[in-house]
Design a protein around this motif. Structure first.
Motif, PDB file in Angstrom:
ATOM      1  N   SER A 138      44.827  36.245  43.768  1.00 19.08           N
ATOM      2  CA  SER A 138      45.999  35.914  44.365  1.00 19.08           C
ATOM      3  C   SER A 138      47.074  35.917  43.898  1.00 19.08           C
ATOM      4  O   SER A 138      48.212  36.319  44.472  1.00 19.08           O
ATOM      5  N   MET A 139      47.256  36.178  42.673  1.00 21.69           N
ATOM      6  CA  MET A 139      48.314  36.397  41.784  1.00 21.69           C
ATOM      7  C   MET A 139      48.991  37.698  42.103  1.00 21.69           C
ATOM      8  O   MET A 139      50.099  38.283  42.218  1.00 21.69           O
ATOM      9  N   LEU A 140      47.892  38.683  42.107  1.00 17.49           N
ATOM     10  CA  LEU A 140      48.092  40.387  42.237  1.00 17.49           C
ATOM     11  C   LEU A 140      48.556  40.553  43.760  1.00 17.49           C
ATOM     12  O   LEU A 140      49.376  41.383  44.125  1.00 17.49           O
ATOM     13  N   LYS A 141      48.135  39.721  44.547  1.00 16.00           N
ATOM     14  CA  LYS A 141      48.508  39.760  46.119  1.00 16.00           C
ATOM     15  C   LYS A 141      49.848  39.468  46.031  1.00 16.00           C
ATOM     16  O   LYS A 141      50.672  39.799  46.837  1.00 16.00           O
ATOM     17  N   ASP A 142      50.367  38.603  45.290  1.00 14.38           N
ATOM     18  CA  ASP A 142      51.923  38.093  45.386  1.00 14.38           C
ATOM     19  C   ASP A 142      52.684  38.874  44.400  1.00 14.38           C
ATOM     20  O   ASP A 142      53.927  38.526  44.232  1.00 14.38           O
ATOM     21  N   TYR A 143      52.229  39.930  43.833  1.00 12.63           N
ATOM     22  CA  TYR A 143      53.175  40.834  42.806  1.00 12.63           C
ATOM     23  C   TYR A 143      54.362  41.123  43.632  1.00 12.63           C
ATOM     24  O   TYR A 143      55.564  41.375  43.055  1.00 12.63           O
ATOM     25  N   PRO A 144      54.356  41.689  45.030  1.00 13.86           N
ATOM     26  CA  PRO A 144      55.782  42.026  45.435  1.00 13.86           C
ATOM     27  C   PRO A 144      56.836  41.147  45.409  1.00 13.86           C
ATOM     28  O   PRO A 144      57.807  41.440  44.845  1.00 13.86           O
ATOM     29  N   SER A 145      56.490  39.954  45.510  1.00 16.98           N
ATOM     30  CA  SER A 145      57.758  38.887  45.361  1.00 16.98           C
ATOM     31  C   SER A 145      58.035  38.746  43.921  1.00 16.98           C
ATOM     32  O   SER A 145      59.109  38.461  43.559  1.00 16.98           O
ATOM     33  N   THR A 159      30.971  52.351  44.918  1.00 16.44           N
ATOM     34  CA  THR A 159      31.108  53.050  43.683  1.00 16.44           C
ATOM     35  C   THR A 159      32.318  52.146  42.956  1.00 16.44           C
ATOM     36  O   THR A 159      33.321  51.823  43.557  1.00 16.44           O
ATOM     37  N   VAL A 160      32.137  51.513  41.871  1.00 19.64           N
ATOM     38  CA  VAL A 160      32.990  50.991  41.157  1.00 19.64           C
ATOM     39  C   VAL A 160      33.871  51.375  40.073  1.00 19.64           C
ATOM     40  O   VAL A 160      33.128  52.144  39.129  1.00 19.64           O
ATOM     41  N   VAL A 161      35.104  51.554  39.865  1.00 19.02           N
ATOM     42  CA  VAL A 161      35.662  51.848  38.959  1.00 19.02           C
ATOM     43  C   VAL A 161      36.584  50.937  37.981  1.00 19.02           C
ATOM     44  O   VAL A 161      37.208  50.140  38.396  1.00 19.02           O
ATOM     45  N   VAL A 162      36.271  51.043  36.733  1.00 21.47           N
ATOM     46  CA  VAL A 162      36.730  50.046  35.710  1.00 21.47           C
ATOM     47  C   VAL A 162      37.671  50.822  34.674  1.00 21.47           C
ATOM     48  O   VAL A 162      37.350  51.785  34.190  1.00 21.47           O
ATOM     49  N   PRO A 163      38.960  50.282  34.743  1.00 15.73           N
ATOM     50  CA  PRO A 163      39.943  51.115  33.931  1.00 15.73           C
ATOM     51  C   PRO A 163      39.720  50.669  32.644  1.00 15.73           C
ATOM     52  O   PRO A 163      38.847  49.695  32.304  1.00 15.73           O
ATOM     53  N   GLU A 164      40.483  51.332  31.668  1.00 21.92           N
ATOM     54  CA  GLU A 164      40.295  50.758  30.325  1.00 21.92           C
ATOM     55  C   GLU A 164      40.764  49.212  30.131  1.00 21.92           C
ATOM     56  O   GLU A 164      41.839  49.044  30.594  1.00 21.92           O
ATOM     57  N   SER A 165      40.210  48.427  29.433  1.00 17.85           N
ATOM     58  CA  SER A 165      40.281  46.851  29.553  1.00 17.85           C
ATOM     59  C   SER A 165      41.474  46.842  28.611  1.00 17.85           C
ATOM     60  O   SER A 165      42.569  45.706  28.972  1.00 17.85           O
ATOM     61  N   SER A 166      41.688  47.661  27.734  1.00 23.89           N
ATOM     62  CA  SER A 166      42.779  47.459  26.837  1.00 23.89           C
ATOM     63  C   SER A 166      44.418  47.614  27.480  1.00 23.89           C
ATOM     64  O   SER A 166      45.200  47.104  27.238  1.00 23.89           O
ATOM     65  N   ALA A 167      44.299  48.324  28.503  1.00 27.33           N
ATOM     66  CA  ALA A 167      45.399  48.642  29.624  1.00 27.33           C
ATOM     67  C   ALA A 167      45.524  47.692  30.611  1.00 27.33           C
ATOM     68  O   ALA A 167      46.809  47.073  30.725  1.00 27.33           O
ATOM     69  N   ALA A 168      44.700  47.348  31.267  1.00 27.94           N
ATOM     70  CA  ALA A 168      44.721  46.211  32.238  1.00 27.94           C
ATOM     71  C   ALA A 168      44.054  45.039  31.729  1.00 27.94           C
ATOM     72  O   ALA A 168      42.880  45.070  31.769  1.00 27.94           O
ATOM     73  N   GLY A 169      45.025  44.197  31.532  1.00 35.33           N
ATOM     74  CA  GLY A 169      44.518  42.730  30.960  1.00 35.33           C
ATOM     75  C   GLY A 169      44.704  41.753  31.847  1.00 35.33           C
ATOM     76  O   GLY A 169      44.569  41.457  32.878  1.00 35.33           O
ATOM     77  N   CYS A 170      45.555  40.621  31.221  1.00 40.11           N
ATOM     78  CA  CYS A 170      45.819  39.419  32.133  1.00 40.11           C
ATOM     79  C   CYS A 170      46.901  39.821  33.243  1.00 40.11           C
ATOM     80  O   CYS A 170      47.503  40.608  33.234  1.00 40.11           O
ATOM     81  N   CYS A 171      46.712  39.187  34.413  1.00 38.91           N
ATOM     82  CA  CYS A 171      47.360  39.537  35.603  1.00 38.91           C
ATOM     83  C   CYS A 171      48.685  38.844  35.561  1.00 38.91           C
ATOM     84  O   CYS A 171      49.538  39.041  36.389  1.00 38.91           O
ATOM     85  N   GLY A 172      48.793  37.792  34.614  1.00 39.02           N
ATOM     86  CA  GLY A 172      50.226  37.156  34.448  1.00 39.02           C
ATOM     87  C   GLY A 172      50.346  35.767  35.200  1.00 39.02           C
ATOM     88  O   GLY A 172      51.343  34.964  34.892  1.00 39.02           O
ATOM     89  N   ALA A 173      49.155  35.438  35.684  1.00 40.62           N
ATOM     90  CA  ALA A 173      49.251  34.231  36.491  1.00 40.62           C
ATOM     91  C   ALA A 173      49.237  32.935  35.343  1.00 40.62           C
ATOM     92  O   ALA A 173      50.064  31.966  35.906  1.00 40.62           O
ATOM     93  N   LEU A 174      48.620  33.078  34.144  1.00 41.47           N
ATOM     94  CA  LEU A 174      48.857  31.879  33.528  1.00 41.47           C
ATOM     95  C   LEU A 174      50.267  31.678  32.966  1.00 41.47           C
ATOM     96  O   LEU A 174      50.799  30.333  33.055  1.00 41.47           O
ATOM     97  N   SER A 175      51.044  32.539  32.599  1.00 41.77           N
ATOM     98  CA  SER A 175      52.482  32.387  32.224  1.00 41.77           C
ATOM     99  C   SER A 175      53.519  32.121  33.514  1.00 41.77           C
ATOM    100  O   SER A 175      54.255  31.379  33.372  1.00 41.77           O
ATOM    101  N   HIS A 176      52.938  32.898  34.665  1.00 39.39           N
ATOM    102  CA  HIS A 176      53.566  32.567  35.784  1.00 39.39           C
ATOM    103  C   HIS A 176      53.582  30.976  36.309  1.00 39.39           C
ATOM    104  O   HIS A 176      54.518  30.302  36.667  1.00 39.39           O
ATOM    105  N   HIS A 177      52.328  30.459  36.304  1.00 39.86           N
ATOM    106  CA  HIS A 177      52.381  28.977  36.441  1.00 39.86           C
ATOM    107  C   HIS A 177      52.965  28.114  35.520  1.00 39.86           C
ATOM    108  O   HIS A 177      53.040  27.005  35.822  1.00 39.86           O
ATOM    109  N   MET A 178      53.458  28.695  34.386  1.00 44.35           N
ATOM    110  CA  MET A 178      54.180  27.750  33.275  1.00 44.35           C
ATOM    111  C   MET A 178      55.614  28.051  33.421  1.00 44.35           C
ATOM    112  O   MET A 178      56.357  27.618  32.469  1.00 44.35           O
ATOM    113  N   GLY A 179      55.833  28.710  34.429  1.00 39.51           N
ATOM    114  CA  GLY A 179      57.400  29.084  34.811  1.00 39.51           C
ATOM    115  C   GLY A 179      58.193  30.309  33.777  1.00 39.51           C
ATOM    116  O   GLY A 179      59.115  30.059  33.889  1.00 39.51           O
TER     117      GLY A 179
END
Ligand code: SF4
Ligand code: SF4
Length: 450
Positions: free
Chosen positions: A282-289, A219-239
């Motif tokens: 991979s970015m979400l896996k690294d959220y704790p740090s 079973t697959v649960v998809v949350p509201e896309s307006s709430a869960a968007g970019c994971c942050g990897a793009l800005s993270h890689h730009m420092g």
């Protein structure tokens, strides 16, 4: 190796992390053998060991970086091949993240570069604007090509623009938020994050994810896309760490509700969270740090699983009867994304999965090397990216496979763009996502790229 931080510096938690990582490095240089930029240049400053020294100097001195140092660090793909190779367990990612953050804080980039980076950081996570930009880019591709002679980023954009744009959009998504029940007995329940860039470039991949998972008892649960968007990897890689943290926190808030509550009348806990783009996973896996050990970040990090791992298990249990006989024995070249093989240290599941479905799996030479996509790298560092992309495609073509399969939209876009620019006498096989192929092989529709 020795470090020379002052007592005051050592009271800074970020410096404590860096100090611990730096002390592990014994300067053996094993990592240089697998670093794509060192292979291309032979320059120590373009190697992991060289970059570690540059970052150490920056952190110890607290000085602003020179333009040369900025270039050396900008050329790093964050592919993490060096981490896979290092016998001392040096967590290079912790250092390059701090190096990038320091550049962002202390160095003023030239105006054009600054504007380009600001524009990309703003545009890419905004799906509606990103789609409009792609449409505009396709109309103006010849102009972008011409501009590319003076402005490399324009040429890179022209190359990467997809041949076709899917009919889906933010207002007409391929996968709507909701609960998609497993076909037959529910073997597990997963959450699906649809993300930002992929939902514009190839939303059909998420549709295939839902089909293939539900068909295999998930079973697959998809949350509201307006709430869960970019994971942050793009800005993270730009420092842009502050921006990445804000994005990560917004994601966690969106997922909080989904993970905390029963998802429908059947109830049931989400056992894993998947996303089709391994770069985002991979970015979400690294959220704790990124979020300094936040409990919610730890929770989601533990739940993140690559789709290949889940499908590999489910296919074994379900042993699907609907395998497409015509596909049995088809030669498939598996292009392992760096975020999967180095970032998440997963190498076997995709290959095992494809073999179990009867595919003749071939892996290219130097499979550990990056294809040059690396988030926004192919736009910001087009020369290195183009060389690495061409090399990767040549190795994939050597396999003489019928199709190329990958697990990350960045790699897929990069390889498709390479395919377009290869010598016309060579037949370049189509590039598709692993979920699309498994979906097709087990009763789903043929992937549009085929
Ligand atoms: S392989 Fe590891 S220990 Fe050796 S130089 Fe590279 S990062 Fe340092
Ligand atoms: S992350 Fe990749 S490009 Fe950067 S230093 Fe390590 S191996 Fe080289």
């Amino acid at each position: 190796m020795q470090t020379h931080f002052t007592e005051a510096q050592r009271r800074n938690p970020a410096i404590q992390v860096a100090d611990e990582v730096l002390r592990k490095c014994v300067h053996c240089g094993f990592c240089t053998a697998t670093c794509p930029t060192y292979r291309l240049t032979g320059d120590e400053r373009e190697s992991p060991r060289g970059r570690i020294s540059l970052i150490q100097n920056l952190l110890e001195s607290g000085a602003a970086p020179s333009p040369d140092t900025v270039a050396n660090l900008d050329h790093c793909l964050s592919c993490l091949a060096c981490e896979s190779t290092c016998p001392s367990g040096v967590s290079y990612r912790r250092l390059i993240d701090q190096g990038r953050e320091l550049i962002e804080d202390k160095y003023q980039r030239p105006l054009v570069e600054r504007t380009t980076r600001n524009f990309l950081a703003w545009l890419l996570p905004r799906d509606r604007w990103f789609r409009r930009a792609l449409i505009l880019g396709r109309w103006t591709r010849p102009l972008l090509n011409r501009l590319g002679r003076h402005l490399p980023v324009a040429g890179a954009m022209a190359r990467i623009l997809p041949d076709r744009l899917p009919g889906y959009s933010a207002d007409n998504p391929a996968v709507l938020p909701g609960v998609y029940l497993a076909n037959g007995e529910e073997l597990m329940r997963v959450g699906l994050i649809t993300g930002c860039v992929q939902s514009v470039l190839a939303p059909e991949i998420d549709a295939a994810m839902v089909r293939v998972l539900t068909r295999h008892g998930c079973t697959v649960v998809v949350p509201e896309s307006s709430a869960a968007g970019c994971c942050g990897a793009l800005s993270h890689h730009m420092g842009r760490t502050a921006q990445a943290r804000d994005t990560a926190l917004a994601n966690l808030r969106a997922w909080d509700a989904t993970l905390a509550q029963p998802q429908d009348s059947d109830e049931g806990k989400i056992e894993a969270v998947v996303m089709a783009a391994s770069g985002c996973a991979s970015m979400l896996k690294d959220y704790p740090s990124l979020l300094d050990g936040s409990k919610k970040a730890e929770n989601i990090s533990l739940l993140i699983k690559d789709i290949s791992i889940i499908l590999n298990n489910l296919v074994k249990i379900k042993n699907p009867q609907t395998r497409d006989k015509a596909l049995t024995g088809a030669a498939v070249a598996w292009q392992s994304p760096c975020s999967l093989q180095h970032g998440m240290q997963e190498q076997n599941a995709p290959v095992e999965l494809l073999r179990s479905l009867g595919f003749n799996v071939r892996q290219p030479r130097d499979a550990h090397l990056c294809c040059g996509s690396a988030g926004t790298y192919n736009l910001l560092q087009p020369a290195f990216a183009q060389t690495l992309g061409t090399e990767k495609m040549s190795r994939l073509l050597e396999t003489r496979a019928d199709m190329i399969v990958s697990g990350n939209i960045g790699c897929i876009s990069q390889l498709r763009s390479q395919g377009r620019s290869q010598n016309a006498t060579e037949t370049v096989p189509p590039v598709i996502h692993l979920a699309e192929l498994v979906d097709w092989a087990t009763g789903g529709p043929k992937p549009p790229a085929l």
